[in-house]
Design a protein around this motif. Structure first.
Motif, PDB file in Angstrom:
ATOM      1  N   ARG A 155      -9.929  -3.812   6.191  1.00  0.00           N
ATOM      2  CA  ARG A 155     -11.371  -3.535   6.662  1.00  0.00           C
ATOM      3  C   ARG A 155     -12.765  -4.142   6.820  1.00  0.00           C
ATOM      4  N   ILE A 156     -13.365  -5.000   7.200  1.00  0.00           N
ATOM      5  CA  ILE A 156     -15.015  -5.682   7.034  1.00  0.00           C
ATOM      6  C   ILE A 156     -15.845  -3.708   6.397  1.00  0.00           C
ATOM      7  N   PRO A 157     -15.999  -4.208   5.099  1.00  0.00           N
ATOM      8  CA  PRO A 157     -17.262  -3.001   4.957  1.00  0.00           C
ATOM      9  C   PRO A 157     -18.071  -2.795   5.484  1.00  0.00           C
ATOM     10  N   THR A 158     -18.245  -1.706   5.891  1.00  0.00           N
ATOM     11  CA  THR A 158     -19.675  -0.928   6.382  1.00  0.00           C
ATOM     12  C   THR A 158     -20.739  -1.071   5.503  1.00  0.00           C
ATOM     13  N   THR A 159     -22.203  -0.919   6.415  1.00  0.00           N
ATOM     14  CA  THR A 159     -23.512  -0.678   5.304  1.00  0.00           C
ATOM     15  C   THR A 159     -23.187   0.597   4.494  1.00  0.00           C
ATOM     16  N   ALA A 160     -22.350   1.525   4.857  1.00  0.00           N
ATOM     17  CA  ALA A 160     -22.581   3.369   4.600  1.00  0.00           C
ATOM     18  C   ALA A 160     -21.652   2.540   3.232  1.00  0.00           C
ATOM     19  N   GLU A 161     -20.785   1.774   3.426  1.00  0.00           N
ATOM     20  CA  GLU A 161     -19.692   1.674   2.067  1.00  0.00           C
ATOM     21  C   GLU A 161     -20.065   1.099   1.565  1.00  0.00           C
ATOM     22  N   ARG A 162     -21.590   0.631   1.402  1.00  0.00           N
ATOM     23  CA  ARG A 162     -22.472   0.119  -0.173  1.00  0.00           C
ATOM     24  C   ARG A 162     -22.279   1.055  -1.726  1.00  0.00           C
ATOM     25  N   THR A 163     -22.253   0.086  -2.557  1.00  0.00           N
ATOM     26  CA  THR A 163     -21.859   1.622  -3.349  1.00  0.00           C
ATOM     27  C   THR A 163     -22.352   1.042  -4.899  1.00  0.00           C
ATOM     28  N   LEU A 164     -23.459   2.092  -5.790  1.00  0.00           N
ATOM     29  CA  LEU A 164     -23.482   1.349  -6.930  1.00  0.00           C
ATOM     30  C   LEU A 164     -22.551   1.908  -8.204  1.00  0.00           C
ATOM     31  N   LEU A 165     -22.329   0.565  -8.369  1.00  0.00           N
ATOM     32  CA  LEU A 165     -21.475   0.983  -9.333  1.00  0.00           C
ATOM     33  C   LEU A 165     -21.556   0.787 -11.283  1.00  0.00           C
ATOM     34  N   ASP A 166     -21.798   1.959 -11.700  1.00  0.00           N
ATOM     35  CA  ASP A 166     -22.210   2.069 -13.327  1.00  0.00           C
ATOM     36  C   ASP A 166     -21.289   2.052 -14.291  1.00  0.00           C
ATOM     37  N   VAL A 167     -21.738   0.288 -15.080  1.00  0.00           N
ATOM     38  CA  VAL A 167     -21.191   0.027 -15.685  1.00  0.00           C
ATOM     39  C   VAL A 167     -21.683  -0.612 -17.042  1.00  0.00           C
ATOM     40  N   ASP A 168     -21.612   0.386 -17.862  1.00  0.00           N
ATOM     41  CA  ASP A 168     -21.920   0.591 -18.943  1.00  0.00           C
ATOM     42  C   ASP A 168     -23.595   0.665 -18.937  1.00  0.00           C
ATOM     43  N   GLY A 169     -23.855   1.953 -18.015  1.00  0.00           N
ATOM     44  CA  GLY A 169     -25.448   2.213 -17.677  1.00  0.00           C
ATOM     45  C   GLY A 169     -26.251   0.513 -17.574  1.00  0.00           C
ATOM     46  N   THR A 177     -25.879 -12.876 -10.413  1.00  0.00           N
ATOM     47  CA  THR A 177     -27.575 -11.543 -11.426  1.00  0.00           C
ATOM     48  C   THR A 177     -26.601 -12.029 -12.783  1.00  0.00           C
ATOM     49  N   ALA A 178     -27.939 -11.171 -13.261  1.00  0.00           N
ATOM     50  CA  ALA A 178     -26.859 -11.015 -14.571  1.00  0.00           C
ATOM     51  C   ALA A 178     -25.803 -10.617 -15.453  1.00  0.00           C
ATOM     52  N   THR A 179     -24.649 -11.263 -14.486  1.00  0.00           N
ATOM     53  CA  THR A 179     -23.244 -10.020 -15.288  1.00  0.00           C
ATOM     54  C   THR A 179     -22.852 -10.801 -15.876  1.00  0.00           C
ATOM     55  N   SER A 180     -22.318  -9.950 -16.805  1.00  0.00           N
ATOM     56  CA  SER A 180     -21.513 -10.781 -17.926  1.00  0.00           C
ATOM     57  C   SER A 180     -19.502 -10.442 -17.987  1.00  0.00           C
ATOM     58  N   THR A 181     -18.779 -11.235 -18.831  1.00  0.00           N
ATOM     59  CA  THR A 181     -17.314 -11.249 -19.091  1.00  0.00           C
ATOM     60  C   THR A 181     -17.038  -9.588 -19.673  1.00  0.00           C
ATOM     61  N   LYS A 182     -18.251  -8.975 -20.049  1.00  0.00           N
ATOM     62  CA  LYS A 182     -17.552  -7.710 -20.574  1.00  0.00           C
ATOM     63  C   LYS A 182     -18.110  -6.898 -19.401  1.00  0.00           C
ATOM     64  N   ASP A 183     -18.500  -6.836 -18.468  1.00  0.00           N
ATOM     65  CA  ASP A 183     -18.685  -6.122 -17.293  1.00  0.00           C
ATOM     66  C   ASP A 183     -17.487  -6.400 -16.315  1.00  0.00           C
ATOM     67  N   TYR A 184     -17.100  -7.625 -16.066  1.00  0.00           N
ATOM     68  CA  TYR A 184     -16.084  -7.842 -15.416  1.00  0.00           C
ATOM     69  C   TYR A 184     -15.050  -7.267 -15.743  1.00  0.00           C
ATOM     70  N   LEU A 185     -14.325  -7.224 -17.284  1.00  0.00           N
ATOM     71  CA  LEU A 185     -13.001  -6.661 -18.048  1.00  0.00           C
ATOM     72  C   LEU A 185     -13.478  -4.742 -17.501  1.00  0.00           C
ATOM     73  N   VAL A 186     -14.754  -4.302 -17.959  1.00  0.00           N
ATOM     74  CA  VAL A 186     -14.111  -3.730 -17.325  1.00  0.00           C
ATOM     75  C   VAL A 186     -14.180  -2.268 -15.801  1.00  0.00           C
ATOM     76  N   LEU A 187     -14.768  -3.170 -15.034  1.00  0.00           N
ATOM     77  CA  LEU A 187     -14.456  -3.050 -13.463  1.00  0.00           C
ATOM     78  C   LEU A 187     -13.118  -3.782 -13.276  1.00  0.00           C
ATOM     79  N   ALA A 188     -12.316  -4.173 -14.358  1.00  0.00           N
ATOM     80  CA  ALA A 188     -11.078  -5.281 -14.674  1.00  0.00           C
ATOM     81  C   ALA A 188      -9.944  -3.510 -14.563  1.00  0.00           C
ATOM     82  N   ALA A 189     -10.659  -2.802 -15.639  1.00  0.00           N
ATOM     83  CA  ALA A 189      -9.769  -1.987 -15.778  1.00  0.00           C
ATOM     84  C   ALA A 189      -9.870  -0.635 -14.964  1.00  0.00           C
ATOM     85  N   ARG A 190     -10.580  -0.479 -14.189  1.00  0.00           N
ATOM     86  CA  ARG A 190     -10.907   0.275 -12.847  1.00  0.00           C
ATOM     87  C   ARG A 190     -10.065   0.154 -11.476  1.00  0.00           C
ATOM     88  N   PHE A 191     -10.075  -0.868 -11.088  1.00  0.00           N
ATOM     89  CA  PHE A 191     -10.109  -1.468 -10.016  1.00  0.00           C
ATOM     90  C   PHE A 191      -8.427  -2.358 -10.352  1.00  0.00           C
TER      91      PHE A 191
END
Length: 335
Positions: free
Chosen positions: A216-230, A253-267
């Motif tokens: 299902r396509i996300p609604t505006t209400a589903e937008r979420t701020l994810l904490d990734v190492d602060g 944006t200024a993301t990094s491979t470390k961010d992707y690794l953290v998120l891949a462990a969660r999702f």
């Protein structure tokens, strides 16, 4: 100790188990690896390592993974380049925070431990900031008499290809060429493309102009701020093991491979929408997308990509896209 012929046979057995036979170029590499695996491990002398490079999808990881599984070495470690350097950066930061000296050497010693054999998958360097750290790592491994076996899509001389920074990596290149046997797995079919598509993990994903019907396509209400190492990254939706991002939020944006690794462990399931032609974004965004695909493929996470053009058009004229194209070819494409 297992004899060379016995170890060489294990490569054929492993290939048969996967439903194929080694081609001529792969057989030559298997011969080299069998010889390395049968070389005696002595306290004050280590067998010369091996640097295996060649085009994408030629079976480099399969061959080295088989070697790692069968090599008669008790203390051995197999790591992916992204994962190892993420752990290395974190360990260095922790050691420095405790005011200990020689943080880099201490971190390497902690991560490598008593390993006598270290297998690196997907060895590559694009960040000039990592040039000195890789050089220190190689010197430390040599000093510890660790046998290094690694795969790469690049010849040693082509690592850190940016001409503005390539000179920074010359010391590391000289260490590789002077201490590892450099072997090329030559041209042939890209087995990721030729072998068909699986139905689990990364290979169960899709590339299309709209999200799969079951999502299902996300609604505006589903937008979420994810904490990734602060730090905070904005996701379009988070649903029970699934995360949904817009390309610009994740890669422009200024993301990094470390961010992707953290998120891949969660999702375990990812949806990336709004993927443009990569040449419409800067080189940093292009590299982030390539790194993201690397991480999700390595972690075998399901990836659904929503773009307005097919994979080839998306990647066309982008930089260093062969590996990314090969991985994305595993996705079911309807565009």
């Amino acid at each position: 100790m297992r004899k060379r012929a016995d170890l060489r046979e294990r490569f054929d057995v492993a290939a048969a188990r996967e439903g194929f036979e080694l081609d001529t170029a792969q057989q030559l590499v298997a011969d080299e690896l069998a010889g390395l695996g049968a070389a005696p491990q002595k306290r004050f002398r280590r067998p010369r390592g091996l640097y295996l490079h060649g085009p994408v999808g030629r079976g480099k990881s399969f061959l080295v993974n088989t070697f790692f599984a069968e090599a008669p070495v008790q203390a051995k470690l197999r790591v992916h380049f992204h994962d190892f350097f993420d752990q290395l950066h974190r360990t260095i930061a922790r050691i420095r925070a405790s005011n200990r000296t020689n943080a880099v050497d201490s971190a390497i010693a902690e991560l490598v431990g008593s390993a006598r054999l270290l297998c690196f998958d997907e060895f590559h360097v694009h960040d000039p900031g990592d040039a000195a750290l890789v050089t220190k790592l190689l010197r430390a491994l040599l000093a510890r008499r660790v046998t290094l076996v690694t795969t790469s899509n690049y010849r040693p001389a082509d690592l850190l290809p940016n001409p503005l920074f390539h000179h920074l990596f010359r010391p590391a290149i000289e260490l590789v060429e002077g201490n590892l046997t450099v072997v090329e797995l030559g041209g042939g079919p890209d087995y990721r493309r030729a072998g068909g598509r699986g139905n689990q993990g990364f290979a169960s994903g899709t590339w299309s102009t709209s999200p799969p019907e079951e999502l299902r396509i996300p609604t505006t209400a589903e937008r979420t701020l994810l904490d990734v190492d602060g730090r905070h990254l904005r996701a379009s939706a988070v649903r029970d093991g699934l995360v949904w991002f817009d390309f610009d939020e994740l890669c422009a944006t200024a993301t990094s491979t470390k961010d992707y690794l953290v998120l891949a462990a969660r999702f375990r399931t990812w949806v990336i929408t709004g993927v443009p032609r990569l040449t419409h974004r800067d080189a940093q965004a292009q590299q982030r997308f390539a790194n993201l695909v690397d991480v999700l493929s390595e972690k075998d996470a399901t990836l659904h990509v929503v773009a307005q053009q097919d994979i080839a058009s998306t990647l066309a004229c982008g930089r260093d896209t062969d590996r990314t194209a090969s991985r994305l070819a595993l996705l079911e494409s309807s565009s």
